[in-house]
Design a protein around this motif. Structure first.
Motif, mmCIF file in Angstrom:
data_model
loop_
_atom_site.group_PDB
_atom_site.id
_atom_site.type_symbol
_atom_site.label_atom_id
_atom_site.label_comp_id
_atom_site.label_asym_id
_atom_site.label_seq_id
_atom_site.Cartn_x
_atom_site.Cartn_y
_atom_site.Cartn_z
ATOM 1 N N ASN A 265 0.808 -1.224 0.000
ATOM 2 C CA ASN A 265 0.000 0.000 0.000
ATOM 3 C C ASN A 265 0.840 1.272 0.000
ATOM 4 O OD1 ASN A 265 -2.155 -1.727 0.071
ATOM 5 N ND2 ASN A 265 -2.823 -1.165 2.117
ATOM 6 N N TYR B 160 1.894 3.065 -3.390
ATOM 7 C CA TYR B 160 0.985 3.950 -4.116
ATOM 8 C C TYR B 160 1.327 5.425 -3.880
ATOM 9 C CZ TYR B 160 -1.988 -0.043 -5.224
ATOM 10 O OH TYR B 160 -2.481 -1.226 -5.714
ATOM 11 N N THR C 200 -8.219 5.126 -1.844
ATOM 12 C CA THR C 200 -9.197 4.048 -1.788
ATOM 13 C C THR C 200 -8.637 2.909 -2.633
ATOM 14 O OG1 THR C 200 -11.024 5.622 -1.579
ATOM 15 C CG2 THR C 200 -11.586 3.368 -2.239
ATOM 16 N N TYR C 201 -8.350 1.790 -1.968
ATOM 17 C CA TYR C 201 -7.842 0.605 -2.653
ATOM 18 C C TYR C 201 -9.026 -0.233 -3.099
ATOM 19 C CZ TYR C 201 -3.586 2.031 -0.248
ATOM 20 O OH TYR C 201 -2.515 2.744 0.220
ATOM 21 N N ARG C 202 -9.032 -0.664 -4.352
ATOM 22 C CA ARG C 202 -10.174 -1.382 -4.901
ATOM 23 C C ARG C 202 -9.844 -2.836 -5.248
ATOM 24 N NH1 ARG C 202 -14.043 2.306 -5.029
ATOM 25 N NH2 ARG C 202 -13.438 4.471 -5.237
ATOM 26 N N ALA D 260 -7.031 1.563 -7.709
ATOM 27 C CA ALA D 260 -7.058 2.499 -6.578
ATOM 28 C C ALA D 260 -7.273 3.899 -7.114
ATOM 29 C CB ALA D 260 -5.752 2.436 -5.797
#
Length: 133
Positions: free
Chosen positions: A28, A31, A65-67, A104
């Motif tokens: 994460n 990013y 926002t991680y998708r 994201a």
């Protein structure tokens, strides 16, 4: 007058093996590095050379926002759009896509600072015009 962003800036992302975490996907924290690269390259591509020597940008806030997870070998692209400018602050939306899939999205606030004094600097209309029509 309605202000529209210039077309989205597309920035290719290469995933290195060092960016993969213990769960087997992109960590994460990576990013944030990608957002920095993409937004700075957007600035360099669209702003006048003299502005690039006078101004620097500092990240003030990111909302991620991680998708879906990304993996080593995925073809990824960052799509950056300027969404606003006021005073010394500018806002950007960066989307990370694997093909048509949104992996994201990141809403960012950046501060414009003077390259010499490192103090906040108002974003002039001519600089804003580099990112908005």
């Amino acid at each position: 007058m309605v202000i529209s962003p210039i077309p989205t800036f597309r920035y290719p992302i290469s995933i290195s093996s060092e960016e993969i975490d213990a769960m087997g996907h992109v960590n994460n924290a990576v990013y944030l590095h990608w957002v920095q690269e993409a937004v700075v390259n957007y600035w360099r591509r669209n702003s006048p050379a003299e502005a690039q020597s006078e101004f620097l940008w500092v990240a003030l806030k990111h909302e991620i926002t991680y998708r879906i997870p990304l993996f080593f070998g995925d073809d990824v692209e960052a799509l950056v759009t300027a969404t606003g400018a006021r005073g010394s602050r500018a806002t950007f939306m960066t989307e990370f896509k694997r093909g048509s899939q949104l992996a994201a999205d990141v809403r960012s606030v950046w501060g414009c600072v003077d390259a010499v004094t490192r103090r906040p600097r108002r974003i002039s209309d001519d600089i804003a015009a580099s990112f908005f029509e």
